[in-house]
Design a protein around this motif. Structure first.
Motif, PDB file in Angstrom:
ATOM      1  N   ALA A  71      21.852  24.654  35.151  1.00 34.16           N
ATOM      2  CA  ALA A  71      21.215  24.063  33.975  1.00 34.16           C
ATOM      3  C   ALA A  71      19.939  23.329  34.365  1.00 34.16           C
ATOM      4  O   ALA A  71      18.912  23.426  33.672  1.00 34.16           O
ATOM      5  CB  ALA A  71      22.183  23.116  33.275  1.00 34.16           C
ATOM      6  N   ALA A  72      19.977  22.602  35.475  1.00 31.47           N
ATOM      7  CA  ALA A  72      18.798  21.879  35.941  1.00 31.47           C
ATOM      8  C   ALA A  72      17.694  22.847  36.341  1.00 31.47           C
ATOM      9  O   ALA A  72      16.512  22.610  36.050  1.00 31.47           O
ATOM     10  CB  ALA A  72      19.163  20.973  37.111  1.00 31.47           C
ATOM     11  N   LYS A  73      18.078  23.940  36.991  1.00 30.63           N
ATOM     12  CA  LYS A  73      17.074  24.939  37.376  1.00 30.63           C
ATOM     13  C   LYS A  73      16.416  25.543  36.149  1.00 30.63           C
ATOM     14  O   LYS A  73      15.219  25.821  36.148  1.00 30.63           O
ATOM     15  CB  LYS A  73      17.722  26.043  38.214  1.00 30.63           C
ATOM     16  N   ALA A  74      17.216  25.748  35.103  1.00 31.04           N
ATOM     17  CA  ALA A  74      16.670  26.342  33.883  1.00 31.04           C
ATOM     18  C   ALA A  74      15.700  25.387  33.200  1.00 31.04           C
ATOM     19  O   ALA A  74      14.734  25.815  32.562  1.00 31.04           O
ATOM     20  CB  ALA A  74      17.806  26.711  32.929  1.00 31.04           C
ATOM     21  N   GLU A  75      15.947  24.078  33.331  1.00 30.36           N
ATOM     22  CA  GLU A  75      15.088  23.087  32.691  1.00 30.36           C
ATOM     23  C   GLU A  75      13.798  22.830  33.469  1.00 30.36           C
ATOM     24  O   GLU A  75      12.786  22.466  32.882  1.00 30.36           O
ATOM     25  CB  GLU A  75      15.848  21.773  32.526  1.00 30.36           C
ATOM     26  N   VAL A  76      13.837  22.972  34.752  1.00 27.33           N
ATOM     27  CA  VAL A  76      12.684  22.669  35.591  1.00 27.33           C
ATOM     28  C   VAL A  76      11.745  23.874  35.617  1.00 27.33           C
ATOM     29  O   VAL A  76      12.153  24.995  35.826  1.00 27.33           O
ATOM     30  CB  VAL A  76      13.135  22.322  37.033  1.00 27.33           C
ATOM     31  N   ALA A  77      10.489  23.586  35.371  1.00 30.17           N
ATOM     32  CA  ALA A  77       9.492  24.655  35.398  1.00 30.17           C
ATOM     33  C   ALA A  77       9.195  25.040  36.846  1.00 30.17           C
ATOM     34  O   ALA A  77       9.178  24.190  37.733  1.00 30.17           O
ATOM     35  CB  ALA A  77       8.223  24.191  34.704  1.00 30.17           C
ATOM     36  N   SER A  78       8.934  26.293  37.032  1.00 32.14           N
ATOM     37  CA  SER A  78       8.603  26.748  38.378  1.00 32.14           C
ATOM     38  C   SER A  78       7.189  26.313  38.736  1.00 32.14           C
ATOM     39  O   SER A  78       6.405  25.886  37.883  1.00 32.14           O
ATOM     40  CB  SER A  78       8.728  28.266  38.469  1.00 32.14           C
ATOM     41  N   ASP A  79       6.849  26.410  39.996  1.00 29.54           N
ATOM     42  CA  ASP A  79       5.506  26.029  40.465  1.00 29.54           C
ATOM     43  C   ASP A  79       4.424  26.853  39.771  1.00 29.54           C
ATOM     44  O   ASP A  79       3.355  26.334  39.443  1.00 29.54           O
ATOM     45  CB  ASP A  79       5.407  26.212  41.982  1.00 29.54           C
ATOM     46  N   VAL A  80       4.710  28.125  39.548  1.00 30.94           N
ATOM     47  CA  VAL A  80       3.728  28.995  38.889  1.00 30.94           C
ATOM     48  C   VAL A  80       3.504  28.521  37.457  1.00 30.94           C
ATOM     49  O   VAL A  80       2.358  28.428  36.986  1.00 30.94           O
ATOM     50  CB  VAL A  80       4.217  30.465  38.916  1.00 30.94           C
ATOM     51  N   GLU A  81       4.591  28.193  36.756  1.00 28.24           N
ATOM     52  CA  GLU A  81       4.461  27.715  35.381  1.00 28.24           C
ATOM     53  C   GLU A  81       3.682  26.408  35.336  1.00 28.24           C
ATOM     54  O   GLU A  81       2.825  26.212  34.463  1.00 28.24           O
ATOM     55  CB  GLU A  81       5.843  27.523  34.758  1.00 28.24           C
ATOM     56  N   ILE A  82       3.980  25.512  36.273  1.00 31.05           N
ATOM     57  CA  ILE A  82       3.275  24.222  36.323  1.00 31.05           C
ATOM     58  C   ILE A  82       1.785  24.449  36.576  1.00 31.05           C
ATOM     59  O   ILE A  82       0.931  23.817  35.950  1.00 31.05           O
ATOM     60  CB  ILE A  82       3.890  23.306  37.398  1.00 31.05           C
TER      61      ILE A  82
END
Length: 104
Positions: A71-82
């Motif tokens: 769930a935490a991984k799904a909520e955290v944006a990836s480096d590319v998205e950031i």
């Protein structure tokens, strides 16, 4: 049933067992050993049940942690998205700056 029974050995063993059990002290010792064995068996079964219950609890906790991680991984944006979002923000800031300059 290919096993052959040695009748002589069986009779000898039976005789030894009868002689052993004739002695009252030996019977009491045997009873005591059986009682201790039953007590030990009961304790082992209790320990096994307790450990099994604990193990199941730990597995449930591990599964819950795995779900929380996912769930935490799904909520955290990836480096590319950031990086993409930062680029968009920078572009919007530049547009805002240009619009402010035009308004002056």
């Amino acid at each position: 049933m290919g096993d052959k029974i040695d009748v002589e050995k069986l009779i000898s063993y039976s005789d030894d067992l009868v002689q052993f059990l004739k002695n009252e002290k030996d019977i009491n010792s045997l009873k005591h050993c059986v009682e201790q064995s039953d007590t030990l068996h009961s304790r082992c079964r209790s320990d096994h049940t307790g450990l099994h219950t604990s193990l199941q609890g730990y597995h449930k906790q591990i599964d819950a942690c795995k779900q929380k991680i996912e769930a935490a991984k799904a909520e955290v944006a990836s480096d590319v998205e950031i990086h993409l979002l930062q680029k968009e923000l920078d572009e919007e800031i530049q547009k805002e700056t240009l619009l402010r300059e035009d308004l002056r």
